[in-house]
Scaffold this active site. Structure first.
Site, PDB file in Angstrom:
ATOM      1  N   LEU A  47       0.814  -1.213   0.000  1.00  0.00           N
ATOM      2  CA  LEU A  47       0.000   0.000   0.000  1.00  0.00           C
ATOM      3  C   LEU A  47       0.846   1.260   0.000  1.00  0.00           C
ATOM      4  O   LEU A  47       1.928   1.310   0.580  1.00  0.00           O
ATOM      5  CB  LEU A  47      -0.915   0.005   1.230  1.00  0.00           C
ATOM      6  CG  LEU A  47      -1.859  -1.190   1.385  1.00  0.00           C
ATOM      7  CD1 LEU A  47      -2.688  -1.040   2.655  1.00  0.00           C
ATOM      8  CD2 LEU A  47      -2.763  -1.353   0.168  1.00  0.00           C
ATOM      9  N   HIS A  48       0.322   2.268  -0.673  1.00  0.00           N
ATOM     10  CA  HIS A  48       0.926   3.595  -0.669  1.00  0.00           C
ATOM     11  C   HIS A  48      -0.172   4.624  -0.432  1.00  0.00           C
ATOM     12  O   HIS A  48      -1.357   4.272  -0.248  1.00  0.00           O
ATOM     13  CB  HIS A  48       1.692   3.864  -1.975  1.00  0.00           C
ATOM     14  CG  HIS A  48       0.885   3.618  -3.215  1.00  0.00           C
ATOM     15  ND1 HIS A  48      -0.170   4.419  -3.604  1.00  0.00           N
ATOM     16  CD2 HIS A  48       0.992   2.648  -4.170  1.00  0.00           C
ATOM     17  CE1 HIS A  48      -0.672   3.968  -4.737  1.00  0.00           C
ATOM     18  NE2 HIS A  48       0.005   2.893  -5.101  1.00  0.00           N
ATOM     19  N   GLY A  68      -1.721   6.545  -2.304  1.00  0.00           N
ATOM     20  CA  GLY A  68      -2.827   6.492  -3.248  1.00  0.00           C
ATOM     21  C   GLY A  68      -3.926   5.555  -2.781  1.00  0.00           C
ATOM     22  O   GLY A  68      -5.122   5.901  -2.809  1.00  0.00           O
ATOM     23  N   HIS A  69      -3.548   4.361  -2.324  1.00  0.00           N
ATOM     24  CA  HIS A  69      -4.533   3.425  -1.775  1.00  0.00           C
ATOM     25  C   HIS A  69      -5.219   4.027  -0.538  1.00  0.00           C
ATOM     26  O   HIS A  69      -6.449   3.960  -0.393  1.00  0.00           O
ATOM     27  CB  HIS A  69      -3.864   2.122  -1.345  1.00  0.00           C
ATOM     28  CG  HIS A  69      -3.207   1.350  -2.442  1.00  0.00           C
ATOM     29  ND1 HIS A  69      -1.850   1.158  -2.504  1.00  0.00           N
ATOM     30  CD2 HIS A  69      -3.731   0.702  -3.507  1.00  0.00           C
ATOM     31  CE1 HIS A  69      -1.562   0.426  -3.560  1.00  0.00           C
ATOM     32  NE2 HIS A  69      -2.681   0.138  -4.191  1.00  0.00           N
ATOM     33  N   GLN A  93      -9.295   0.639 -16.283  1.00  0.00           N
ATOM     34  CA  GLN A  93      -9.800  -0.363 -15.348  1.00  0.00           C
ATOM     35  C   GLN A  93     -11.047   0.138 -14.633  1.00  0.00           C
ATOM     36  O   GLN A  93     -12.006  -0.624 -14.424  1.00  0.00           O
ATOM     37  CB  GLN A  93      -8.717  -0.709 -14.331  1.00  0.00           C
ATOM     38  CG  GLN A  93      -9.140  -1.690 -13.259  1.00  0.00           C
ATOM     39  CD  GLN A  93      -7.966  -2.111 -12.409  1.00  0.00           C
ATOM     40  OE1 GLN A  93      -7.057  -2.788 -12.881  1.00  0.00           O
ATOM     41  NE2 GLN A  93      -7.962  -1.706 -11.147  1.00  0.00           N
ATOM     42  N   MET A 100       1.812   7.778  -8.106  1.00  0.00           N
ATOM     43  CA  MET A 100       2.073   6.744  -7.118  1.00  0.00           C
ATOM     44  C   MET A 100       1.662   5.376  -7.648  1.00  0.00           C
ATOM     45  O   MET A 100       0.586   5.211  -8.220  1.00  0.00           O
ATOM     46  CB  MET A 100       1.320   7.047  -5.825  1.00  0.00           C
ATOM     47  CG  MET A 100       1.886   8.228  -5.076  1.00  0.00           C
ATOM     48  SD  MET A 100       1.069   8.473  -3.474  1.00  0.00           S
ATOM     49  CE  MET A 100       2.001   9.891  -2.882  1.00  0.00           C
ATOM     50  N   SER A 112       2.644   0.908  -6.808  1.00  0.00           N
ATOM     51  CA  SER A 112       3.450  -0.087  -6.110  1.00  0.00           C
ATOM     52  C   SER A 112       4.666  -0.471  -6.939  1.00  0.00           C
ATOM     53  O   SER A 112       5.721  -0.821  -6.398  1.00  0.00           O
ATOM     54  CB  SER A 112       2.606  -1.327  -5.812  1.00  0.00           C
ATOM     55  OG  SER A 112       1.516  -1.005  -4.966  1.00  0.00           O
TER      56      SER A 112
END
Length: 281
Positions: A33-34, A36-37, A153, A184, A186
């Site tokens: 996770l970053h 953004g998540h 998506q 951002m 992963s």
């Protein structure tokens, strides 16, 4: 915060929550996770009684030779970040439970997912749609939060939700960027210093396109794409996968750029690292 690893337990828990009138917000992730998540958690936290986040690296959305085996994973770090952000439930299923040994049913969207990443990564969106349908059935969310960085998506999943009558409202969070402008992701973990330097050309190319449209008043698709490519070609390690300008709702190529409708989508390889970014005019 509760961590659930069993499909049966997740289904029982979500059914019990809905039976008691609880509103469930859901953030599906592949972990590592970053911010953004975590911004998606913040985005729907106020609308939900229960905030649920899933961590699952889905094998069916990776193609042959892609980075499934080396995709970054750090579950303990992810759980600490979830605790710090007020997540209530974290679902971390095993593949053996998500996909039966003889699984033969998939969800295929046949319009908005055909171009761009659909061309570049065959069966990618089939894998995304299938796993999200499974997660929606298990988690029973009222709201699902998705990130704009994965623009195509998002449209594929919106179409699936509409077409299959999932009673879910989609909330889309904006792209979050590093201080240097890199979107951002992963996969940014893969980038070595020189690669990261060249990766910044992606955002710089988007800024150049934005300038042509907003400051010079151009709506010419070919001119704007040429401006993007002119910036990207400065990268010695960078190979362009695609540069497209599409209708943000249908993903069909645009003939001219229109404010509020058109989307610039860029995908590149920086050596062996694939990065995507986009901008809504």
């Amino acid at each position: 915060m509760q961590v659930i690893r069993s499909v049966k337990e997740m289904k029982t828990r979500s059914m019990d929550l809905r039976r008691h009138g609880k509103t469930i917000g859901f953030v599906p992730t592949m972990g590592f996770l970053h911010e953004g998540h975590l911004s998606l958690v913040d985005l729907i936290r106020k609308d939900c009684d229960i905030l649920l986040l899933s961590i699952y690296v889905n094998p069916t959305q990776f193609g042959v030779g892609e980075d499934f085996d080396k995709y970054p994973r750090d579950t303990e770090r992810d759980l600490e970040l979830c605790r710090s952000r007020g997540v209530d439930l974290v679902f971390i299923p095993e593949s053996s439970e998500i996909y039966a040994e003889n699984a033969s049913t998939y969800v295929v969207e046949e319009e908005v997912g055909m171009g761009m990443c659909g061309n570049a990564r065959p069966n990618h969106f089939r894998g995304v749609a299938t796993v999200c349908a499974k997660l929606f059935n298990l988690c029973l969310p009222n709201y699902v939060a998705l990130g704009q960085k994965d623009a195509q998506q998002v449209v594929v999943l919106k179409r699936m939700i509409r077409d299959l009558h999932f009673p879910i409202e989609v909330v889309v969070g904006p792209i979050l960027r590093e201080p240097d402008g890199l979107a951002m992701s992963s996969r940014n973990k893969y980038l070595q210093p020189k690669q990261r330097e060249e990766a910044l050309l992606v955002y710089q190319s988007i800024q150049a396109a934005q300038k042509v449209v907003e400051e010079k008043g151009s709506s010419n698709v070919d001119r704007v794409k040429a401006e993007v490519l002119n910036v990207l070609k400065q990268g010695r390690l960078l190979r362009v996968n695609y540069v497209d300008i599409v209708d943000r709702g249908t993903m069909r190529p645009e003939k001219e750029i229109a404010a509020g409708r058109s989307l610039l989508a860029v995908a590149v390889w920086v050596d062996q690292v694939r990065l995507i970014d986009n901008f809504c005019f």
